[in-house]
Design an enzyme around this catalytic site. Structure first.
Site: not given
Ligand code: NAP
Ligand code: HSE
Length: 428
Positions: A14, A107, A134, A138, A189, A192, A203, A207, A304
Site C-alpha cells: 500500500t 512504528k 505516527v 498528519i 482491508g 493489520e 499499534d 505510536k 491509507g
Molecule cells: P503491505 O501493503 O503489507 O506491504 C508490505 C510490502 O513489503 C509488500 O510489498 C511485501 O512484498 C513487502 N515485504 C514484506 N516482507 C518482505 C520481505 N521479507 N522481503 C521483501 N519485501 C517484503 O504493508 P503497508 O500497508 O504498505 O505498510 C508498510 C509499512 O508502513 C508498515 O510498517 C506499516 O505499519 C506502515 N504503515 C502503513 C500504513 C497504511 O495505511 N497501510 C500507515 C502507516 C504506516 P509483496 O508485495 O511481494 O508481498
Molecule cells: N493499522 C493502522 C491504523 C495503520 O489503523 O491506524 C496506520 O498506522
C-alpha cells in the site's frame, strides 16, 4: 546539474506503491521543492511478478532488502515492509551501517528498537526519519520535534489508530455489534495482518511511545505503555455512552509528572460534542500541549496509500534538502530513561457488568465500591430476561488505584456473572 537523491524502496505494498506513484507523477514538483531531482534506482518486495498498479520496470530489482539497502547507487533506504524485526530491521541496520539515510513508516520496529537504531544513525551521520509511522498523513513528528521545539511539552494525547476509530464510529452510526464491524473492517482491508495490533491497542501504543520520546526527551519505552484494546466494547457500551452524552474512543495520553512518565492507551469516554468525540471513521487526531502554545490540535487521515506516502515524501524531501536532526529531537545518547508511572489523576469511570439476578447482588457491588472510597454518581439496571442482570454504574471522580482495588475485590464476589468493563471518562 545537481546530484539526484537516489532512493531504494523496500516494500511495494500500500505505502510503497504510493511512494513510487508520487515520485513518478510529481518529478518536477519534487525537484523544485527538494532543490535536486528525487529518483528511484532499485526496489524490493517478496514477489517480483505482482501487479503493483504502477510501472516499476525501470528500476533495478533486488530479492534481498539488505542487498538493496547497501547498493552503491542508493542514498536513502525507504523501508516500507513492516514488522518489528526480520528484513525491515536487517535492512535498516545495514543501510545505517553503510552510512545511508533511512525513511520508514514502521512504528513497530521503532517502538522496540528505536534507541539502538537512533544511536546507529547518529554514529553514522545518517538521517533516520519516520513521519509516516505516527498518524499517517498528519505531520505530527515535524510539529512536535521542530515547530514546537521551543516549548516544554506538557501532554500529548489523541486517537492514533484509524481502524479502531472506524470500528467504534461504525458501531455507533450503524448500530452494529463489534463482531460484525470487525468483519467489515477486515473485508475493507483496514486491519493489520495481525488484527490484534489494531484492536489490542498495540499499534496505537507504538505510536504513543514514539511521540512520548520526542515530547519528553526520553528513550522509547513501549513496554511501559498501559495498554487496553477495544475488544470488550459492546454495542451496549456504545449506546450507554451515547445516552450519557459520550463517545467511546481508543485514546492515548502521555504526560510527564513529578512521579515519572505516564503513558496509557485505552478506550475512554469523551464528550460527544468535543473535537475528539466528533472524530469519525479512520481519521486521527493528535493534541499537543506546550507551555508556550497551550494547545495544538492536528486532525487528518491516519492511514491509507496517499496520506502515508505523503508523510514518507516529506521526510525524503527534508533529506534531499540536507536537513539533519537527531532522530528523537535530541541526541540519542542524551535521551533519558524515564521512570514510568501509572496515572493518578482522578476521573469518573463508567462500569458495565452483569450480576447474578438475586437479592443483595447490587448491594454487594455498592459495598465494594464504598469500601474502596468510590462514590456512585449514577446507576442503572437494564431490563433483562436471562438470569443475569446488566448493570451500568458511573462513578464520581476516583483514582485508577482505588478503582483497581474495587475491581479486584469484585472478582471475589459470588454475584458477578461477567467481569466489569471499566472505562475512564475523560473530560479535559
Ligand atoms: P503491505 O501493503 O503489507 O506491504 C508490505 C510490502 O513489503 C509488500 O510489498 C511485501 O512484498 C513487502 N515485504 C514484506 N516482507 C518482505 C520481505 N521479507 N522481503 C521483501 N519485501 C517484503 O504493508 P503497508 O500497508 O504498505 O505498510 C508498510 C509499512 O508502513 C508498515 O510498517 C506499516 O505499519 C506502515 N504503515 C502503513 C500504513 C497504511 O495505511 N497501510 C500507515 C502507516 C504506516 P509483496 O508485495 O511481494 O508481498
Ligand atoms: N493499522 C493502522 C491504523 C495503520 O489503523 O491506524 C496506520 O498506522
Amino acid at each position: 546539474m545537481t546530484t539526484p537523491l537516489r532512493l531504494g524502496i523496500a516494500g511495494l505494498g500500500t505505502v510503497g506503491a504510493g511512494v513510487v506513484k508520487i515520485v513518478r507523477q510529481k518529478a518536477n514538483l519534487l525537484a523544485d521543492r527538494a532543490g535536486r531531482p528525487v529518483t528511484i534506482t532499485a526496489v524490493s518486495a517478496r514477489s517480483r511478478d505482482k501487479d503493483r498498479g504502477v510501472n516499476i520496470s525501470a528500476y533495478a530489482w533486488e530479492d534481498d532488502p539488505v542487498a538493496l539497502a547497501t547498493r552503491d547507487d542508493v542514498d536513502v533506504l525507504v523501508e516500507l515492509m513492516g514488522g518489528s524485526d526480520g528484513p525491515a530491521k536487517a535492512a535498516t541496520e545495514a543501510a545505517l551501517a553503510a552510512g545511508k539515510h533511512v525513511v520508514t513508516a514502521n512504528k513497530a520496529m521503532l517502538a522496540y528498537h528505536g534507541q539502538a537504531l537512533a544511536e546507529a544513525a547518529e554514529a553514522a551521520g545518517a538521517a533516520l526519519r519516520f513521519e509516516a509511522a505516527v498518524a499517517g498523513g498528519i505531520p505530527v513528528i515535524k510539529a512536535l520535534a521542530e515547530g514546537l521545539a521551543g516549548n516544554d511539552i506538557t501532554r500529548v494525547m489523541g486517537v492514533m489508530n484509524g481502524t479502531c476509530n472506524y470500528i467504534l464510529t461504525r458501531m455507533q452510526s450503524a448500530g452494529l455489534p463489534y463482531e460484525d464491524v470487525f468483519e467489515e473492517a477486515r473485508k475493507l482491508g483496514y486491519l493489520e495482518a495481525d488484527p490484534s495490533l489494531d484492536v489490542g491497542g498495540i499499534d496505537a501504543g507504538h505510536k504513543l511511545a514514539l511521540l512520548a520520546a520526542i515530547a519528553f526527551g526520553t528513550r522509547v519505552n513501549f513496554g511501559a505503555v498501559a495498554l487496553e484494546g477495544i475488544e470488550r466494547i459492546t454495542i451496549d457500551d456504545i449506546r450507554h455512552a451515547d445516552h450519557l452524552g459520550y463517545r467511546i474512543k481508543l485514546l492515548g495520553v502521555a504526560q510527564m509528572t513529578g512521579r515519572g512518565l505516564e503513558q496509557r492507551m485505552s478506550p475512554c469516554l469523551v464528550p460527544k460534542h468535543s473535537p475528539l468525540g466528533q472524530l469519525e471513521g479512520g481519521t486521527n487526531m493528535v493534541v499537543l500541549e506546550g507551555d508556550q502554545v497551550e494547545q495544538i490540535v492536528l486532525r487528518g487521515p491516519g492511514a491509507g496509500e496517499g496520506p502515508t506516502a505523503s508523510a514518507v515524501m516529506g521526510d525524503i524531501i527534508d533529506i534531499a534538502r540536507g536537513a539533519r536532526m537527531p532522530v528523537f529531537g535530541v541526541p540519542a545518547a542524551d535521551l533519558t530513561q524515564a521512570t514510568s508511572a501509572r496515572t493518578t489523576a482522578p476521573a469518573p469511570y463508567y462500569l458495565r457488568m452483569a450480576l447474578e439476578d438475586k437479592p443483595g447482588a447490587l448491594a454487594k457491588v455498592a459495598t465494594v465500591l464504598g469500601d474502596a472510597g468510590i462514590s456512585i454518581d449514577r446507576m442503572r439496571q437494564t431490563r433483562h430476561e436471562a438470569r443475569t442482570a446488566p448493570v451500568l454504574i458511573v462513578t464520581h471522580s476516583t483514582t485508577r488505584a482505588a478503582l483497581d482495588e474495587a475491581l479486584a475485590a469484585m472478582t471475589g464476589l459470588d454475584v458477578i456473572a461477567q467481569p466489569p468493563v471499566a472505562l475512564r471518562i475523560e473530560t479535559a
